[in-house]
Design a protein around this motif. Structure first.
Motif, short mmCIF file in Angstrom:
data_model
loop_
_atom_site.label_atom_id
_atom_site.label_comp_id
_atom_site.label_asym_id
_atom_site.label_seq_id
_atom_site.Cartn_x
_atom_site.Cartn_y
_atom_site.Cartn_z
N ASN A 146 0.84 -1.36 0.15
CA ASN A 146 0.01 0.18 0.06
C ASN A 146 0.86 1.11 0.21
O ASN A 146 0.54 2.27 -0.73
CB ASN A 146 -0.97 0.01 1.18
CG ASN A 146 -1.82 1.25 1.25
OD1 ASN A 146 -1.58 2.24 2.08
ND2 ASN A 146 -2.79 1.21 0.22
N ARG A 147 2.06 1.23 0.69
CA ARG A 147 2.80 2.46 0.81
C ARG A 147 3.40 2.56 -0.63
O ARG A 147 3.56 3.89 -1.10
CB ARG A 147 3.99 2.23 1.84
CG ARG A 147 4.92 3.30 2.06
CD ARG A 147 6.00 3.14 2.83
NE ARG A 147 6.96 2.29 2.23
CZ ARG A 147 7.79 2.80 1.15
NH1 ARG A 147 7.91 4.00 0.76
NH2 ARG A 147 8.52 2.09 0.40
N LEU A 148 3.96 1.51 -1.16
CA LEU A 148 4.71 1.59 -2.47
C LEU A 148 3.44 2.13 -3.49
O LEU A 148 3.97 2.81 -4.40
CB LEU A 148 4.99 0.12 -2.98
CG LEU A 148 6.23 -0.25 -1.91
CD1 LEU A 148 6.62 -1.55 -2.42
CD2 LEU A 148 7.59 0.53 -2.65
N GLU A 149 2.16 1.55 -3.34
CA GLU A 149 1.26 2.05 -4.31
C GLU A 149 0.99 3.49 -4.28
O GLU A 149 0.78 4.34 -5.20
CB GLU A 149 -0.08 1.30 -4.22
CG GLU A 149 -1.25 1.52 -5.20
CD GLU A 149 -2.00 2.60 -5.19
OE1 GLU A 149 -2.50 3.23 -6.03
OE2 GLU A 149 -2.13 3.08 -4.07
N ASN A 150 0.95 4.17 -3.13
CA ASN A 150 0.74 5.35 -2.80
C ASN A 150 2.04 6.19 -3.47
O ASN A 150 1.81 7.29 -4.03
CB ASN A 150 0.85 5.88 -1.13
CG ASN A 150 -0.60 5.37 -0.70
OD1 ASN A 150 -1.50 5.30 -1.46
ND2 ASN A 150 -0.72 4.95 0.36
N ALA A 151 3.38 5.68 -3.12
CA ALA A 151 4.34 6.44 -3.64
C ALA A 151 4.20 6.28 -5.25
O ALA A 151 4.86 7.35 -5.98
CB ALA A 151 5.72 5.74 -3.16
N GLY A 152 3.75 5.30 -5.70
CA GLY A 152 3.70 5.06 -7.51
C GLY A 152 2.71 6.30 -7.82
O GLY A 152 2.81 6.86 -8.75
N ASP A 153 1.58 6.44 -7.03
CA ASP A 153 0.73 7.42 -7.53
C ASP A 153 1.21 8.86 -7.57
O ASP A 153 0.97 9.56 -8.47
CB ASP A 153 -0.64 7.47 -6.56
CG ASP A 153 -1.69 6.32 -6.73
OD1 ASP A 153 -1.53 5.57 -7.76
OD2 ASP A 153 -2.28 6.30 -5.83
N LYS A 154 2.01 9.33 -6.57
CA LYS A 154 2.71 10.56 -6.72
C LYS A 154 3.53 10.60 -7.71
O LYS A 154 3.41 11.72 -8.64
CB LYS A 154 3.24 10.72 -5.41
CG LYS A 154 2.65 10.86 -4.09
CD LYS A 154 3.17 11.09 -2.75
CE LYS A 154 2.57 11.27 -1.63
NZ LYS A 154 3.20 11.09 -0.32
#
Length: 205
Positions: A146-154
């Motif tokens: 989930n953290r990586l997905e948020n970073a990917g979104d940014k």
């Protein structure tokens, strides 16, 4: 205290682990595809082979579900997890295919950051699949995904802002946007897999 006896069919866990290993291979090929020195037709052919191998593993999981009376967890969850893993591979395969078909010259450096996220997601998923059997230490997996997905979104938003900044020609923007969206789709698909794992773990706890 009531005890629930459930015969263990380890083949399911082996197949899920195998499926995740295909994703590790796919992410490696995607990273290679982004290299300026790569032989793109060769890498794309290798990716097609990897995607076909991943499909075979998915079909093997489905066949196993259909021929097994007692499954290690809910059949619907098994189908969902197999499908989710397959979706990740499809998105990565699409990104590689688009890079080849669009004959894009140099790719924005920011795309490498997205591929690094994908590689890390693939590694974590490959580590998590064997732990399904004991249903232990899986919360760290879905939290990190989930953290990586948020970073990917940014990063995805920054790439889009760059594409529409005016420094790219219109046709190039369209090509790069398609590739960017495929990478974003793969990252999102990894989060879907993590969510399915969480759902399974909650049910089995």
């Amino acid at each position: 205290m009531a005890f629930r006896f459930r015969p263990v069919d380890a083949s399911f866990y082996d197949l899920f682990s195998e499926s995740a290993q295909h994703l590790v291979r796919g992410a490696e090929l995607l990273a290679e595809m982004l290299s300026d020195t790569s032989d793109r037709p060769v890498v794309a052919a290798a990716m097609r082979d990897a995607e076909h191998a991943a499909d075979e593993t998915t079909h093997a999981i489905v066949r196993r579900v259909n021929s097994t009376f007692v499954t290690p967890f809910d059949r619907e969850d098994i189908y969902d997890l197999a499908s989710g893993l397959d979706d990740v591979m499809d998105e990565m395969d699409e990104a590689v295919d688009l890079i080849l078909l669009y004959e894009v010259g140099s790719l924005p450096a920011e795309l490498s950051a997205q591929v690094e996220v994908l590689q890390r997601c693939a590694e974590l998923t490959a580590e998590a699949m064997p732990r399904l059997q004991a249903m232990q230490s899986l919360d760290e997996y879905w939290i990190e995904i989930n953290r990586l997905e948020n970073a990917g979104d940014k990063t995805h938003r920054r790439i889009l802002a760059s594409l529409f900044s005016g420094k790219y020609e219109a046709l190039e923007v369209l090509k790069l946007k398609d590739i960017t969206e495929a990478l974003e789709g793969a990252i999102d698909a990894f989060e879907t897999v993590a969510n399915i794992v969480e759902q399974i773990a909650v049910k089995e706890s």
